[in-house]
Design a protein around this motif. Structure first.
Motif, PDB file in Angstrom:
ATOM      1  N   GLU A   1      38.425  37.056  65.304  1.00 54.14           N
ATOM      2  CA  GLU A   1      38.792  38.431  64.991  1.00 54.14           C
ATOM      3  C   GLU A   1      39.321  38.542  63.553  1.00 54.14           C
ATOM      4  N   ARG A   2      40.087  37.508  63.110  1.00 53.30           N
ATOM      5  CA  ARG A   2      40.615  37.549  61.742  1.00 53.30           C
ATOM      6  C   ARG A   2      39.480  37.410  60.719  1.00 53.30           C
ATOM      7  N   GLN A   3      38.480  36.558  60.994  1.00 53.56           N
ATOM      8  CA  GLN A   3      37.355  36.390  60.083  1.00 53.56           C
ATOM      9  C   GLN A   3      36.502  37.653  60.029  1.00 53.56           C
ATOM     10  N   LEU A   4      36.314  38.262  61.202  1.00 49.09           N
ATOM     11  CA  LEU A   4      35.522  39.494  61.200  1.00 49.09           C
ATOM     12  C   LEU A   4      36.228  40.630  60.474  1.00 49.09           C
ATOM     13  N   GLY A   5      37.557  40.542  60.389  1.00 51.28           N
ATOM     14  CA  GLY A   5      38.294  41.570  59.645  1.00 51.28           C
ATOM     15  C   GLY A   5      38.086  41.491  58.151  1.00 51.28           C
ATOM     16  N   GLN A   6      37.614  40.358  57.664  1.00 53.08           N
ATOM     17  CA  GLN A   6      37.357  40.177  56.230  1.00 53.08           C
ATOM     18  C   GLN A   6      35.865  40.414  55.972  1.00 53.08           C
ATOM     19  N   THR A   7      35.383  41.576  56.187  1.00 50.33           N
ATOM     20  CA  THR A   7      33.957  41.897  56.074  1.00 50.33           C
ATOM     21  C   THR A   7      33.440  41.825  54.642  1.00 50.33           C
ATOM     22  N   GLY A   8      34.363  42.003  53.669  1.00 49.33           N
ATOM     23  CA  GLY A   8      33.892  41.978  52.273  1.00 49.33           C
ATOM     24  C   GLY A   8      33.505  40.602  51.791  1.00 49.33           C
ATOM     25  N   THR A   9      33.972  39.574  52.358  1.00 53.91           N
ATOM     26  CA  THR A   9      33.697  38.202  51.907  1.00 53.91           C
ATOM     27  C   THR A   9      32.627  37.504  52.737  1.00 53.91           C
ATOM     28  N   LEU A  10      32.075  38.148  53.774  1.00 53.16           N
ATOM     29  CA  LEU A  10      31.114  37.520  54.680  1.00 53.16           C
ATOM     30  C   LEU A  10      29.736  38.134  54.475  1.00 53.16           C
ATOM     31  N   ASP A  11      28.716  37.296  54.528  1.00 53.14           N
ATOM     32  CA  ASP A  11      27.349  37.799  54.477  1.00 53.14           C
ATOM     33  C   ASP A  11      26.900  38.166  55.885  1.00 53.14           C
ATOM     34  N   PRO A  12      25.783  38.817  56.043  1.00 52.67           N
ATOM     35  CA  PRO A  12      25.334  39.249  57.374  1.00 52.67           C
ATOM     36  C   PRO A  12      25.137  38.097  58.366  1.00 52.67           C
ATOM     37  N   ALA A  13      24.642  36.949  57.866  1.00 55.23           N
ATOM     38  CA  ALA A  13      24.408  35.828  58.794  1.00 55.23           C
ATOM     39  C   ALA A  13      25.723  35.331  59.382  1.00 55.23           C
ATOM     40  N   GLN A  14      26.758  35.271  58.527  1.00 55.65           N
ATOM     41  CA  GLN A  14      28.066  34.811  59.016  1.00 55.65           C
ATOM     42  C   GLN A  14      28.666  35.808  60.010  1.00 55.65           C
ATOM     43  N   ILE A  15      28.483  37.103  59.693  1.00 55.84           N
ATOM     44  CA  ILE A  15      28.999  38.117  60.614  1.00 55.84           C
ATOM     45  C   ILE A  15      28.301  38.011  61.974  1.00 55.84           C
ATOM     46  N   ALA A  16      26.979  37.758  61.944  1.00 57.50           N
ATOM     47  CA  ALA A  16      26.245  37.617  63.222  1.00 57.50           C
ATOM     48  C   ALA A  16      26.734  36.404  63.996  1.00 57.50           C
ATOM     49  N   SER A  17      26.978  35.287  63.293  1.00 57.03           N
ATOM     50  CA  SER A  17      27.443  34.070  63.992  1.00 57.03           C
ATOM     51  C   SER A  17      28.808  34.282  64.607  1.00 57.03           C
ATOM     52  N   LEU A  18      29.689  34.962  63.848  1.00 55.83           N
ATOM     53  CA  LEU A  18      31.014  35.223  64.403  1.00 55.83           C
ATOM     54  C   LEU A  18      30.931  36.174  65.605  1.00 55.83           C
ATOM     55  N   GLY A  19      29.967  37.060  65.558  1.00 56.06           N
ATOM     56  CA  GLY A  19      29.787  37.952  66.709  1.00 56.06           C
ATOM     57  C   GLY A  19      29.379  37.191  67.967  1.00 56.06           C
ATOM     58  N   VAL A  20      28.493  36.207  67.759  1.00 57.03           N
ATOM     59  CA  VAL A  20      28.091  35.375  68.909  1.00 57.03           C
ATOM     60  C   VAL A  20      29.282  34.613  69.476  1.00 57.03           C
ATOM     61  N   ILE A  21      30.092  34.048  68.578  1.00 59.30           N
ATOM     62  CA  ILE A  21      31.275  33.310  69.036  1.00 59.30           C
ATOM     63  C   ILE A  21      32.207  34.241  69.801  1.00 59.30           C
ATOM     64  N   GLU A  22      32.334  35.457  69.319  1.00 62.54           N
ATOM     65  CA  GLU A  22      33.229  36.401  69.992  1.00 62.54           C
ATOM     66  C   GLU A  22      32.716  36.746  71.393  1.00 62.54           C
TER      67      GLU A  22
END
Length: 429
Positions: free
Chosen positions: A352-373
């Motif tokens: 949740e903390r990583q997903l809150g930093q949307t400005g520093t993440l690319d789309p692939a990282q956001i998708a991976s964190l979504g899967v983990i969530e």
């Protein structure tokens, strides 16, 4: 006292008095501890009752002659002197004269004289055969007859009893018919039952005797038949049957004082024993039903140490083991569920903390964190279900039914593994 009655063995440190009491109470202890002993006692009681019934039946046959006849119970009071009288009267009547009478060549005057001699035999008026009788005594002989070899009556003392020309089958008494037929069949030979020429039988307390009329040439011409009076009248007192009947009457009077209390005690005792055993088995069945319904603390009270008592003890031990294992299982699942939630909470918080930093993440990282969530949420639900299992056995779980979209559930599962499957194995999901 209680350890002595219920203990399987005598205490090792028992005193002499305790040892004596232990052995004295051994039958009581075996009766309380062994179902087999109870059954043996029951069988013995049944045997005693059967013996009593047999004795009662025997006394009944003695007391009531009609029952004895119906059951073909023969009386044994026989007038053994009647056979010797038949032998003596056969000689007194003169076998040669009897042969002429049997052949039908006796003139009427001689025939009348023969009938008079037969009546004299019945009246005990034969010269040399008279006896001194008490007033209460009856004459020994009731009737006399002469028969030919064909079994036909030639002469008798009383035509009303049996008339000349009648066959042997017209005798009213079975013993008279029996001895006449046996003497005719022996044809002058010795009767094996008596070892003499005459034959005797008894029926209805009357003795019948027959003697073969053997001529000088050794040929048998006919039979002399005597039928006696009832033996108790002959001896002017009571026969053996009468004495047995007297004792039977006394036995019948006494047996009620024994039988009625025995029945009054035996029936309630039998019902009590049967109900006590059935109640113990019912308690075991109730405890088993309670355990089947989830009441693992169900136990059976043990009051006796016989086979049923030992079975109840083993049941209680089994129930305690099952309850302990079940409690251990629930505690283990509860602990595992609690321990898994701690690292899972850390993982979810990090995601949740990583997903809150949307400005520093690319789309692939956001998708991976979504899967983990999503997978963390699924793992959380699985832990919740595991914890729910511990509550099912306690019957404290309340189920709530609700509808859901199967396509959405399948889409979430596919989305969680699509990228990983394509990147590692080039598998499209």
């Amino acid at each position: 006292m209680k350890p002595i009655l219920h203990g399987p063995r005598m205490p090792t440190d028992a005193s002499v008095a305790t040892q004596i009491l232990y052995w004295v109470l051994t039958p009581v202890r075996l009766f309380r501890q062994r179902t087999a002993v109870n059954l043996v006692v029951s069988y013995v009681a049944m045997a005693l009752i059967t013996i009593t019934l047999l004795l009662s039946a025997l006394m009944a046959m003695i007391l009531w002659p009609q029952l004895g006849q119906w059951l073909q119970f023969e009386e044994v009071a026989i007038d053994g002197y009647l056979g010797e009288q038949a032998r003596a009267y056969a000689q007194w009547l003169d076998p040669q004269r009897l042969e002429v009478a049997i052949e039908g060549e006796l003139d009427p005057a001689e025939y009348d004289r023969l009938e008079a001699d037969l009546q004299a035999i019945v009246a005990a008026a034969v010269p040399g055969f008279e006896g001194a009788f008490e007033e209460s005594f009856a004459f020994r002989i009731a009737h006399v007859a002469i028969l030919d070899m064909e079994g036909m009556v030639v002469a008798s003392d009383d035509p009303a009893w049996i008339a000349p020309g009648d066959p042997v089958s017209r005798f009213s008494l079975g013993s008279t018919r029996g001895v006449t037929a046996r003497t005719l069949s022996l044809d002058g030979e010795l009767d094996p039952a008596w070892g003499t020429l005459y034959s005797m039988e008894v029926a209805n307390e009357r003795t019948s005797a027959s003697y073969p009329l053997v001529m000088n040439d050794g040929e048998m011409a006919g039979v002399l038949v005597l039928e006696g009076n009832p033996i108790r009248e002959v001896i002017g007192g009571e026969s053996r049957i009468e004495l047995l009947r007297y004792f039977g009457q006394q036995f019948r009077q006494v047996i009620w004082y024994v039988t009625i209390p025995a029945i009054v005690v035996a029936i309630p005792f039998g019902v009590w024993r049967a109900r006590s055993i059935s109640r113990r088995l019912e308690r075991m069945a109730s405890a088993a039903d309670a355990m089947a319904e989830g009441e693992l603390d169900a136990r059976i009270p043990v009051r006796q140490r016989d086979e049923i008592g030992r079975l109840a003890e083993r049941f209680n031990e089994m129930a305690a083991t099952i309850e302990f294992n079940e409690r251990t299982r629930r505690a283990f699942i509860s602990n595992v569920s609690h321990e898994l939630r701690t690292p899972l909470s850390i993982i979810r918080a990090t995601v949740e903390r990583q997903l809150g930093q949307t400005g520093t993440l690319d789309p692939a990282q956001i998708a991976s964190l979504g899967v983990i969530e999503r997978e963390s949420d699924m793992l959380d639900r699985m832990i919740t279900d595991l914890f729910t299992l511990t509550r099912i056995g306690e019957q404290s779980l309340r189920l709530e039914r609700k509808s859901f979209d199967l396509a959405d559930l399948a889409g979430e599962a596919v989305a969680g593994i699509r990228d990983l499957a394509w990147s590692q194995s080039r598998v499209s999901v």
